[in-house]
Scaffold this motif. Structure first.
Motif, PDB file in Angstrom:
ATOM      1  N   ASP A   1       0.830  -1.224   0.000  1.00 18.81           N
ATOM      2  CA  ASP A   1       0.000   0.000   0.000  1.00 18.81           C
ATOM      3  C   ASP A   1       0.854   1.260   0.000  1.00 18.81           C
ATOM      4  O   ASP A   1       0.510   2.261   0.648  1.00 18.81           O
ATOM      5  CB  ASP A   1      -0.922   0.032   1.234  1.00 18.81           C
TER       6      ASP A   1
ATOM      7  N   ASP B   1       0.064   1.552  -4.119  1.00 20.99           N
ATOM      8  CA  ASP B   1      -1.329   1.428  -3.713  1.00 20.99           C
ATOM      9  C   ASP B   1      -2.309   1.635  -4.877  1.00 20.99           C
ATOM     10  O   ASP B   1      -2.085   2.439  -5.774  1.00 20.99           O
ATOM     11  CB  ASP B   1      -1.656   2.416  -2.596  1.00 20.99           C
TER      12      ASP B   1
ATOM     13  N   GLU C   1      -0.879  -2.413  -7.628  1.00 18.06           N
ATOM     14  CA  GLU C   1      -2.056  -3.125  -7.105  1.00 18.06           C
ATOM     15  C   GLU C   1      -3.329  -2.659  -7.794  1.00 18.06           C
ATOM     16  O   GLU C   1      -3.456  -1.481  -8.131  1.00 18.06           O
ATOM     17  CB  GLU C   1      -2.297  -2.760  -5.642  1.00 18.06           C
TER      18      GLU C   1
HETATM   19 MG    MG Z   1      -4.148  -2.283  -0.608  1.00 23.55          MG
END
Ligand code: MG
Ligand code: C2E
Ligand code: MG
Ligand code: MG
Length: 279
Positions: A177, A199, A233
């Motif tokens: 993140d 993130d 991500e």
């Molecule tokens: Mg995450």
């Protein structure tokens, strides 16, 4: 009259609060049983290596199949597990279970496991990791632990010492993140993470904002210079993928490539990969 209504409103509010608190208490009690009763399980989401054109790892993601409430998201039960301390045995179970699963996969494929701050601060973590590796026979560098920046809120020296002792076991460490918490470049200088996970919030903005592209570019440039990999991500479409590739991101994870899978579906993914490679 107005006063009566006001009181009624307050009473309504209080009972709604009670209900919330009670629901939470019940969930905590249920969570105690969950592990013993086998209601927790892991899903595995592939991370795709853009350079090599193949899956390089799977992230283990915890799920709770509640007997009455159905499937519960970790966003809803991990905070409870942290507050009650249950995250310590639950997290240990996840590490063991992830290592056992990864042992069945090709040698170049790693498994990533999330480690919450509470679990990280528990002195037993090293032993848990060592035992999971020994029990499964998994090579240590095939296990990657994902931690977040929130760890660095206090006791930075202690956190760094723990990171180094985990690294001494041969496992990899990823910063999850990245960009959401107390982002500070000094963490990147203080510890040689193997990977930075950018993130999802930055990926969401990619198609609408030039700023987001510039941020991705600067993170990948920095990561390259420090010898760290990058994973974006939450990649959901090919437009995002193209930008990430252009900006030098080394790995992607997201629904565009694959949703989290049950363990049983992984062999099929490897079979497809082999078929593609042979074609
Ligand atoms: Mg995450
Ligand atoms: P995370 O570690 O950042 O995991 C990535 C989350 O993004 C996962 O949610 C994954 O399903 C979701 N995701 C992946 N690709 C996409 C996409 O393309 N679009 C969207 N919208 N979402 C995507 P999940 O499985 O619900 O997990 C949420 C969080 O719960 C994780 O975030 C992690 O912080 C925590 N968590 C999950 N499993 C564990 C665990 O075993 N231990 C601990 N401590 N935390 C866990
Ligand atoms: Mg993660
Ligand atoms: Mg993440």
């Amino acid at each position: 009259r107005a006063k009566r209504e006001g009181k009624g409103g307050l009473r309504f509010f209080e009972s709604a609060m009670d209900e919330e608190a009670q629901k939470r208490r019940q969930m905590e009690l249920d969570l105690h049983d969950a592990m013993r009763e086998g209601q927790l399980f892991l899903m595995f989401q592939p991370l795709f290596d853009l350079g090599k054109g193949r899956v390089s790892a799977f992230e283990a993601l915890m799920r709770w199949q509640h007997p009455e409430r159905g499937l519960i998201s970790p966003v809803d039960f991990i905070p409870l597990a942290e507050d009650t301390g249950l995250i310590v045995p639950m997290g240990a179970w996840a590490i063991r279970e992830a290592c056992r699963a990864a042992r069945q996969w090709p040698d170049h494929v790693r498994v990533a496991v999330n480690v919450s701050a509470v679990q990280f601060r528990n002195p037993g973590l090293n032993t848990v990791v060592m035992q999971a590796l020994a029990e499964s026979g998994l090579a240590p560098d095939r296990l990657e632990l994902e931690i977040t920046e929130s760890l660095f809120i206090d006791n930075v020296e202690g956190v760094l010492a723990s990171l180094h002792s985990l690294r001494a076991l041969g496992v990899r460490v990823a910063l999850d993140d990245f960009g959401t918490g107390y982002s500070s470049l000094s963490y990147l200088r203080s510890f040689p993470f193997d990977k930075i996970k950018i993130d999802r919030s930055f990926i969401i903005d990619l198609l609408s904002s030039d700023g987001a592209t510039a941020i991705i570019k600067s993170i990948t440039t920095l990561a390259d210079a420090l010898g760290m990999e990058t994973t974006a991500e939450g990649v959901e479409n090919v437009g995002q993928l193209d930008i990430l590739r252009e900006q030098g991101c080394s790995h992607i994870q997201g629904f565009y490539f694959s949703r989290p899978l049950p363990e049983g579906a992984i062999a099929e993914l490897f079979a497809e990969e082999r078929a593609r490679a042979a074609a």
